[in-house]
Design an enzyme around this catalytic site. Sequence first.
Site, PDB file in Angstrom:
ATOM      1  CG  HIS A   1      -1.832  -1.166   1.320  1.00 13.11           C
ATOM      2  ND1 HIS A   1      -3.074  -1.236   0.742  1.00 13.11           N
ATOM      3  CD2 HIS A   1      -1.638  -2.359   1.948  1.00 13.11           C
ATOM      4  CE1 HIS A   1      -3.625  -2.417   1.015  1.00 13.11           C
ATOM      5  NE2 HIS A   1      -2.762  -3.125   1.730  1.00 13.11           N
TER       6      HIS A   1
ATOM      7  CB  SER B   1      16.562  19.311 -15.425  1.00  6.68           C
ATOM      8  OG  SER B   1      15.927  20.570 -15.367  1.00  6.68           O
TER       9      SER B   1
END
EC number: 4.2.1.2
Length: 464
Positions: free
Chosen positions: A188, A318
Amino acid sequence: MEYRIEKDTMGEVKVPADRYWAAQTERSRNNFRIGPEASMPVEIIEAFAYLKKAAAFANAELGALTTEKRDLIAMVCDEILANKLADEFPLVIWQTGSGTQSNMNLNEVIANRAHVLQGGALGEKSIIHPNDDVNKSQSSNDTYPTAMHIAAYKKVVEVTIPAIERLQKTFAIKSEAFKDVVKIGRTHLMDATPLTLGQEFSAYAAQLQFGLLALKNTLPHLAQLALGGTAVGTGLNTPKGYDVKVAEYIAQFTQLPFITAENKFEALATHDAIIETHGALKQIAMSLFKIANDIRLLASGPRSGIGEILIPENEPGSSIMPGKVNPTQCEAMTMVAAQVLGNDTTISFAGSQGHFQLNVFKPVMAANFLQSAQLLADVCISFDEHCASGIEPNYPRIQQQLENSLMLVTALNTHIGYENAAKIAKTAHKNGTTLKEEAINLGLVTAEQFDQWVRPQNMVGSLK
């Protein structure tokens, strides 16, 4: 541009003078200006060359075609397979759904090229007729699905499966290499009990192994060929035994285990074999999506993420943030998986459109299938070469995360009970202290007991 006049049953058509195609191909060029030219996959063209050559041999053996014509047709087919006539197939996917115009494109090119090989000139009446000779014992309705199966089978067996096996092997090797690296598990997206990094990677290897098994299990259906069914599956206008014989020749020429379809009506009216095999490709794509997501999350950071594994730094990430490196191979893999899922939707819907005796979504099914098979192969090789093979554990970060996990308290369940163990975990989380500190403070265990019972390396089990 110079033109010559070609004729079909609808009349005269101007065709570029130096091209081997004829009237029906030119009509299709003019009538379907949709998308990039020549978008019909080259794999389909090559598959047609195999089946046209096989048909010529089968017809000749059964007395329906002269050996002279057989040899001429075969000679041109071999040229097509050698990529010598690549510019002669200009048609697009977006045409008749039976692929009739592409079938005729092959018929016309083979007939005209055969005439030129005999010393003739384009525009003259050819010794080989596109319908009566090249297309003998055939219909577009059985040739195109046959080409689909040949192209799909070859692509999967020769390209896709080896690439997936390569990546699967790398994950298996990594699983063994990381078998002693104990780390925290996550369910989870939350902390869970420990496992080894090797166990985590063993799941990736197993996923791909099961995907390969599913893919290989579809191949017997895909190996069945529609050729010999002609227009509606009855085999009208074929010599006795032609369907079996032509499949044998295709198997001989391709060195693949093709056989004649058990039921020609099914082979023309549906494309369940394509749907079935692509379903296995989709399964593999979804496995790759999960694997790529796990790896980029495990590698996230480098300082503020999970950061438990190190992946190769392949290029700057980037244009504005200096020093940033991104999990680009994972991103490429997830995009490929998304494309395959989209292709599966197209193929599934198209496969449902078999009205009565013929499905007329053949070209789009073929194109999407072949794209998926090639993309999955390419991305598995790319991911293996530029990411998976270079993955290494980030040992300090793994140890830090492991020691900081509250879920190690699970080891105390069998000694002090679930509720007491939960009290330790909640108190430690609230106070920002360690499990050991709170277990002792609460008087539930001694220091010696805690050290004896809470050992991450003893919590990973024996399963590999």
